[in-house]
Design an enzyme around this catalytic site. Structure first.
Site, mmCIF file in Angstrom:
data_model
loop_
_atom_site.group_PDB
_atom_site.id
_atom_site.type_symbol
_atom_site.label_atom_id
_atom_site.label_comp_id
_atom_site.label_asym_id
_atom_site.label_seq_id
_atom_site.Cartn_x
_atom_site.Cartn_y
_atom_site.Cartn_z
ATOM 1 N N ASN A 154 -1.443 2.120 5.795
ATOM 2 C CA ASN A 154 -0.565 1.104 5.209
ATOM 3 C C ASN A 154 -0.072 0.238 6.357
ATOM 4 O OD1 ASN A 154 1.500 -0.310 3.859
ATOM 5 N ND2 ASN A 154 2.951 1.358 4.126
ATOM 6 N N GLY A 155 -0.266 -1.087 6.250
ATOM 7 C CA GLY A 155 0.194 -1.978 7.321
ATOM 8 C C GLY A 155 -0.919 -2.927 7.729
ATOM 9 N N GLU A 206 18.865 -16.074 -9.032
ATOM 10 C CA GLU A 206 18.276 -14.766 -9.307
ATOM 11 C C GLU A 206 17.652 -14.730 -10.712
ATOM 12 O OE1 GLU A 206 17.316 -12.391 -7.673
ATOM 13 O OE2 GLU A 206 17.193 -10.686 -9.027
ATOM 14 N N ARG A 253 3.734 0.132 -5.075
ATOM 15 C CA ARG A 253 3.520 -0.400 -3.727
ATOM 16 C C ARG A 253 2.215 -1.185 -3.609
ATOM 17 N NH1 ARG A 253 6.793 1.991 0.009
ATOM 18 N NH2 ARG A 253 5.407 1.287 1.657
ATOM 19 N N LYS A 287 6.362 -3.861 -4.210
ATOM 20 C CA LYS A 287 7.781 -3.529 -4.135
ATOM 21 C C LYS A 287 8.340 -3.667 -2.723
ATOM 22 C CE LYS A 287 11.482 -1.635 -5.945
ATOM 23 N NZ LYS A 287 12.221 -2.569 -6.800
ATOM 24 N N TRP A 303 -2.661 -2.804 -1.763
ATOM 25 C CA TRP A 303 -2.280 -4.196 -2.006
ATOM 26 C C TRP A 303 -3.018 -4.980 -0.933
ATOM 27 C CZ3 TRP A 303 0.072 -8.309 0.440
ATOM 28 C CH2 TRP A 303 0.597 -9.313 -0.390
ATOM 29 N N HIS A 337 20.937 -35.106 -8.544
ATOM 30 C CA HIS A 337 20.432 -35.720 -7.310
ATOM 31 C C HIS A 337 18.913 -35.625 -7.223
ATOM 32 C CE1 HIS A 337 24.485 -36.350 -5.942
ATOM 33 N NE2 HIS A 337 24.767 -35.091 -6.233
ATOM 34 N N GLU A 365 8.821 -14.185 -11.461
ATOM 35 C CA GLU A 365 8.005 -13.075 -10.948
ATOM 36 C C GLU A 365 7.499 -12.154 -12.042
ATOM 37 O OE1 GLU A 365 9.695 -10.216 -8.182
ATOM 38 O OE2 GLU A 365 11.663 -10.382 -9.085
ATOM 39 N N LYS A 375 13.701 -13.881 -11.313
ATOM 40 C CA LYS A 375 13.245 -12.814 -12.212
ATOM 41 C C LYS A 375 12.232 -13.366 -13.215
ATOM 42 C CE LYS A 375 14.745 -9.207 -10.682
ATOM 43 N NZ LYS A 375 14.579 -9.847 -9.432
ATOM 44 N N CYS A 397 0.841 -1.199 0.000
ATOM 45 C CA CYS A 397 0.000 0.000 0.000
ATOM 46 C C CYS A 397 0.877 1.250 0.000
ATOM 47 C CB CYS A 397 -0.950 0.077 1.176
ATOM 48 S SG CYS A 397 -2.050 -1.317 1.317
HETATM 49 O O1 M6R Z 1 13.344 -4.382 -0.117
HETATM 50 P P1 M6R Z 1 14.021 -5.729 0.039
HETATM 51 O O2 M6R Z 1 15.295 -5.795 -0.687
HETATM 52 O O3 M6R Z 1 14.156 -6.109 1.494
HETATM 53 O O4 M6R Z 1 13.009 -6.742 -0.614
HETATM 54 C C1 M6R Z 1 13.227 -8.125 -0.553
HETATM 55 C C2 M6R Z 1 12.347 -8.867 -1.535
HETATM 56 O O5 M6R Z 1 10.993 -8.657 -1.245
HETATM 57 C C3 M6R Z 1 12.621 -8.432 -2.989
HETATM 58 O O6 M6R Z 1 13.955 -8.602 -3.322
HETATM 59 C C4 M6R Z 1 11.736 -9.244 -3.959
HETATM 60 O O7 M6R Z 1 12.171 -10.567 -4.009
HETATM 61 C C5 M6R Z 1 11.734 -8.579 -5.339
HETATM 62 N N1 M6R Z 1 10.437 -8.649 -5.923
HETATM 63 C C6 M6R Z 1 12.696 -9.172 -6.289
HETATM 64 O O8 M6R Z 1 12.617 -8.678 -7.583
#
Ligand code: M6R
Length: 594
Positions: A101-102, A466, A28, A589, A75, A489, A473, A470, A2
């Site tokens: 927010n929260g 990573e 957000r 985010k 969100w 394995h 997501e 990517k 949010c």
């Molecule tokens: O703000 P942060 O780096 O603590 O966030 C951690 C994860 O939520 C963040 O890296 C998430 O995996 C991203 N969507 C990756 O692209």
């Protein structure tokens, strides 16, 4: 999760500015949007489920009257995305409006009490208890500010909230605990917002709220009060970020803009070397163990940190997921350095772990967002210089975290040669970016796939993890990152001609072994995308497609450079599949709930 904005203007209409500011926070949360403005003793409310552009074309937010108001992008946590559950929420008389927010953990008990007192609820949200509590406390004789103070004594959980009330015109009252909230002080325009990109266009003067602080915005300025209700002065941080940094500047999406900014992000973060050296000088000789703690992409940066510190310095190093940290917390002591990696500095799991580690160990936070909670709680802070990152997928903040970790490790090891080599990394990234058309072409071959594997060894293993994160997501293709030696394995049972395998094969001591692993999957029919060094004839011959990188980038530097084609791959596959790479479904985010 949010985003919230609150604003009071002296002479202008607030709705267009609220709309513009809240649009900058769409990263957000993007399942609903709402604005409340007030004038002539009346609150005007418009809100609905959907992305900002869709909802705005129906409701035309900008025409709302009034010179003060609040806005929210959601969100969903409590209650599905719907008009009723969208913020702002009002009291029954429609004289008080609140954005939040929260999560309010004890909202059910509060709701039951309020219902027994005759309050009626219209939504399934936890937030709606706040306007009703404010209504109750103001009826008891408190003003808005005192009522907000009383509310924060009642609610439990993580929050940042902002409220307006028609009884006290031209005023926004806001507070925070555990969710971010900054204050922007312009000329005749005053703001609160979840993050600075929301208000960069209007002011660069930012103040940060501590837990329990209350801020009161009026036409005449800003008043801060601490948790003991004392008026306090706040230091003003003048951000050197420009408003354009929070715009797409001609790119189709923030993600591709931010991928293309990675050379600059690294160059700027290399400029932090002196400050990092001071931290290294302070901890050197006092630690015998390092523990990294992080989530998601930041966790992958941490894994590279383990390889670096153990191979360069020989200090035992572990990497923990922040959400699993508490199970290992007892093993910390005052000779452990706990390094927290977070681009936002607001990730709830990471902050919880940071608070626990602070009790026994030295803590270092590597963070991109200035003034964020992690920067205010850790003993030492390394500020990465990626600039604002708006796309939900972490890209330029990831390579900036990595370069900060490389600098820290090389300085700890007094490795002058590595420090020198790091200076050339922006140029290597630049070379990759110049060839991004090749990845765009290759991406068409993967658009219909349902699954993919990414494999690497040693320093390339976190690259594989990573790259897979990517792809899943942003493109919603199921992808697994694996240590190449581990494939046989179990997971090799899944490999057949329908599964593409991305093989990360930089030059270095593991090269021959990764090429054997390539052969193993190739023998099972996999389609191979090789990422390796220019001139690597074996890789070219054995792969179905290749992307080739400057051979000076060996296995040790590979995490900083080899990730770039994989970010580009996920971006282009997402665009080809007609998805929105900036706003992947179900993600936000900044994850401020545990
Ligand atoms: O703000 P942060 O780096 O603590 O966030 C951690 C994860 O939520 C963040 O890296 C998430 O995996 C991203 N969507 C990756 O692209």
């Amino acid at each position: 999760m949010c985003g919230i904005v609150g604003c009071v203007l002296k002479n202008d209409k607030v709705a267009p500015i609220l709309l513009d500011s809240i649009s900058k926070l769409e990263y957000r949360g993007y399942d609903s949007i709402g604005l409340a403005t007030a004038c002539d003793g009346k609150i005007n409310l418009k809100k609905d489920a959907g992305k900002i552009d869709e909802v705005n074309s129906k409701l035309n937010f900008a025409e709302m009257p009034g010179n003060y108001g609040i806005a929210h992008v959601r969100w969903a946590t409590h209650g599905d995305p719907s008009k009723e559950n969208s913020h702002p929420h009002l009291n029954s008389a429609g004289t008080i409006a609140v954005v939040h927010n929260g999560i309010i953990e004890n909202y059910l008990a509060i709701k039951e009490d309020l219902i027994s007192e005759g309050y009626e609820f219209k939504s399934d949200t936890d937030t709606e208890v706040i306007p009703h509590l404010l209504d109750k406390f103001m009826k008891e004789g408190l003003d808005l500010e005192k009522a907000v103070r009383k509310v924060i004594g009642v609610i439990e959980g993580a929050y940042a909230l902002a409220a307006i009330c028609t009884d006290e015109p031209n005023k926004v009252v806001a507070t925070r605990k555990d969710s971010p909230l900054i204050v922007g002080i312009g000329e005749d325009e005053y703001f609160v917002a979840s993050d600075s990109p929301a208000i960069l266009k209007y002011t660069n003067n930012i103040a940060y709220l501590d837990k329990g602080d209350i801020v009161i915005l009026t036409e005449d300025g800003v008043t801060f009060k601490d948790e003991n209700d004392k008026v306090i002065k706040k230091e003003i941080d003048v951000l050197d970020w420009s408003p354009e940094m929070a715009e797409k500047e001609g790119y189709d999406h923030f993600m591709i803009k931010e991928i293309n900014e990675q050379d600059v992000a690294i160059r700027n973060t290399l400029g932090e070397k002196k400050k990092i050296k001071a931290i290294v000088d302070d901890v050197k000789g006092t630690i015998n163990r390092v523990v990294f703690v992080a989530c998601g992409t930041s966790y992958h940066a941490s894994l590279t940190g383990k390889y670096l510190i153990e191979s360069l310095v020989g200090i035992p190093t572990e990497v923990l997921l922040a959400s699993e940290f508490k199970y290992s917390a007892k093993a910390l002591n005052d000779q452990t350095l706990v390094i927290f990696i977070s681009q936002s500095g607001e990730t709830a799991d990471t902050l919880k772990a940071l608070d626990a580690a602070n009790e026994v160990s030295k803590t270092l936070a590597i963070v991109n967002v200035r003034g964020s909670s992690a920067t205010r709680r850790a003993d030492y802070v390394i500020q990465t210089q990626a600039g604002p990152e708006i796309g939900v997928a972490a890209t330029k903040t990831y390579v900036s975290q990595l370069i900060a970790i490389y600098l820290f490790s090389a300085l700890l090891a007094d490795d002058e040669e590595l420090l020198k080599r790091l200076e050339k990394v922006p140029d290597y990234i630049d070379e990759v970016l110049k060839k991004q058309g090749i990845i765009r072409e290759i991406s068409h071959l993967y658009k219909r796939d349902k699954d993919a594997f990414f494999i690497g060894r040693g320093f390339s293993y976190p690259i594989a993890l990573e790259g897979a994160l990517k792809l899943k997501e942003i493109s919603y293709i199921h992808a697994e990152g694996y240590a190449a030696g581990e494939l046989k394995h179990g997971p090799i049972a899944l490999i057949d001609e329908h599964i593409p395998v991305v093989v990360v094969a930089p030059p270095g001591e593991d090269y021959k072994k990764i090429m054997s692993n390539l052969q193993e999957v190739k023998a099972r029919g996999a389609d191979i995308l090789g990422i390796g060094a220019k001139g690597d004839k074996d890789l070219i011959d054995e792969s179905d497609n290749v992307f080739l990188i400057n051979p000076e980038v060996d296995d040790i530097l590979a995490p900083l450079v080899y990730i770039v084609p994989l970010q580009l791959l996920s971006y282009h596959v997402s665009v080809i599949r007609k998805l929105d790479p900036d706003k992947p479904k179900n993600l936000a985010k900044c994850v401020t709930v545990e």
